[in-house]
Design a protein around this motif. Structure first.
Motif, PDB file in Angstrom:
ATOM      1  N   THR A  35     -22.602  29.957 -63.412  1.00  0.00           N
ATOM      2  CA  THR A  35     -23.563  28.873 -63.557  1.00  0.00           C
ATOM      3  C   THR A  35     -22.888  27.569 -63.118  1.00  0.00           C
ATOM      4  N   GLY A  36     -23.665  26.505 -63.070  1.00  0.00           N
ATOM      5  CA  GLY A  36     -23.099  25.220 -62.708  1.00  0.00           C
ATOM      6  C   GLY A  36     -22.062  24.723 -63.705  1.00  0.00           C
ATOM      7  N   SER A  37     -22.143  25.179 -64.961  1.00  0.00           N
ATOM      8  CA  SER A  37     -21.200  24.742 -65.994  1.00  0.00           C
ATOM      9  C   SER A  37     -19.990  25.659 -66.124  1.00  0.00           C
ATOM     10  N   GLY A  38     -19.884  26.673 -65.242  1.00  0.00           N
ATOM     11  CA  GLY A  38     -18.721  27.548 -65.265  1.00  0.00           C
ATOM     12  C   GLY A  38     -18.849  28.771 -66.131  1.00  0.00           C
ATOM     13  N   LEU A  39     -20.068  29.164 -66.454  1.00  0.00           N
ATOM     14  CA  LEU A  39     -20.311  30.357 -67.268  1.00  0.00           C
ATOM     15  C   LEU A  39     -20.472  31.566 -66.344  1.00  0.00           C
ATOM     16  N   PRO A  40     -19.607  32.579 -66.426  1.00  0.00           N
ATOM     17  CA  PRO A  40     -19.770  33.760 -65.570  1.00  0.00           C
ATOM     18  C   PRO A  40     -20.891  34.659 -66.065  1.00  0.00           C
ATOM     19  N   VAL A  98     -16.827  30.860 -71.869  1.00  0.00           N
ATOM     20  CA  VAL A  98     -17.137  32.200 -72.376  1.00  0.00           C
ATOM     21  C   VAL A  98     -17.857  32.068 -73.706  1.00  0.00           C
ATOM     22  N   ARG A  99     -18.957  32.775 -73.841  1.00  0.00           N
ATOM     23  CA  ARG A  99     -19.718  32.778 -75.091  1.00  0.00           C
ATOM     24  C   ARG A  99     -19.861  34.218 -75.565  1.00  0.00           C
TER      25      ARG A  99
END
Length: 325
Positions: free
Chosen positions: A142-147, A282-283
């Motif tokens: 994503t644009g926020s760096g979420l793979p 990472v979530r």
């Protein structure tokens, strides 16, 4: 590749503006789009064989239904599925950060991506779904760096009938030995594909010699041990080696098992704050990773227990469908 009439796409999606081409795949192409009322950028996957292959339409619809069920922060989200005449459109969230293969990641960042994808696979495995094509091109940011894991186009429910035709499915560089042998597929099949990805990210290059023909790639998967990872802490190398075991019974049984082992190994290798400082968002379930030490200005509750393991789906003989380029 069949050409796509953009005017027909616009007519099928009247609430969207249609932008340029983002990429192509084995079944069609992906266009940029924007939902006008919601002011939301999207990616529109267009099936290009709908007019000539009803089975492809059914597979496309199955992909949409699977994505709709797999609600996970590291799996691409689906917004809409539209069938109009012989046109099939899958509207998904836009992932503008590009695929992981375009990034040069530090070892902690590579482990963070692996942890996110392994946890995403655990959600698919919980529903009895094998992705079967885990590779860098299918891990986007994503644009926020979420793979996020994408492209469940050749995913298969972990049950099937022996009467179905058996074909190879997947990308040769990332296929597990049992896929090549057209054997029984299980969550461990996806663990192997992610193991190849992790090996590449940690090594900084492919684990195979360049320009190998498909027959040689298959021989490497079946017979040749992966190259060592001398620059990687041994505790991490052991996790990757287990994921790449030729025998699926020797691998992590599910994505959740790999996520747990990878989290522990990364914590041992890089320290308790490795996930917070690696630069990749990472979530996942908090108790999969070692918690950072408490700061002086706050008190933390005691450590929580690990989540109850998800049941491992029983591997069944699956037909393996055409190779992804």
């Amino acid at each position: 590749m069949v050409a796509v009439d953009r005017d027909r796409v616009r007519a099928a999606l009247p609430g969207y503006t249609i932008g340029g081409q983002l990429g192509t795949g084995s079944s069609g192409l992906v266009l940029a789009g924007h939902h006008r009322d919601l002011d939301r950028p999207v990616a529109i996957k267009v099936l290009s064989t709908a007019a000539t292959d009803p089975a492809a339409v059914d597979a496309f619809r199955a992909e949409a239904q699977m994505l709709g069920r797999l609600d996970h922060p590291h799996i691409v989200r689906i917004h809409d599925f539209v069938v109009r005449d012989d046109l099939c459109l899958l509207v998904m969230e836009l992932l503008p950060g590009g695929p992981v293969g375009r990034r040069r990641l530090s070892p902690p960042a590579a482990c963070a991506v692996g942890l996110a994808v392994a946890h995403a696979l655990s959600q698919a495995h919980r529903f009895g779904i094998a992705h079967r094509d885990v590779k860098p091109a299918n891990i986007l940011f994503t644009g926020s760096g979420l793979p996020k894991l994408t492209d469940f186009g050749i995913a298969k429910i972990l049950e099937g009938t022996a009467g179905e035709a058996s074909r190879l499915a997947g990308t040769p560089r990332y296929m597990a030995p049992e896929q090549i042998r057209r054997g029984w597929l299980s969550p461990a099949t996806d663990v192997y594909g992610l193991g190849v990805v992790l090996h590449e990210l940690l090594r900084g290059e492919s684990m195979f010699p360049r320009d190998l023909p498909v027959s040689e790639l298959f021989r490497w998967h079946l017979e040749v041990e992966p190259p060592p990872l001398p620059a990687v802490p041994p505790v991490l190398g052991e996790v990757v080696a287990r994921a790449l075991a030729k025998d699926p019974a020797a691998r992590h049984p599910t994505g959740l098992d790999l996520a747990r082992e990878l989290a522990v190994a990364a914590g041992a290798a890089f320290g308790p704050r490795w996930l917070h400082d690696c630069g990749v968002t990472v979530r996942v379930v908090d108790d999969l990773v070692e918690q950072p030490p408490p700061r002086a200005d706050r008190h933390l509750a005691g450590p929580t227990s690990l989540p109850t393991p998800l049941p491992t789906p029983t591997p069944l003989p699956l037909p393996a469908p055409a190779l992804t380029p």
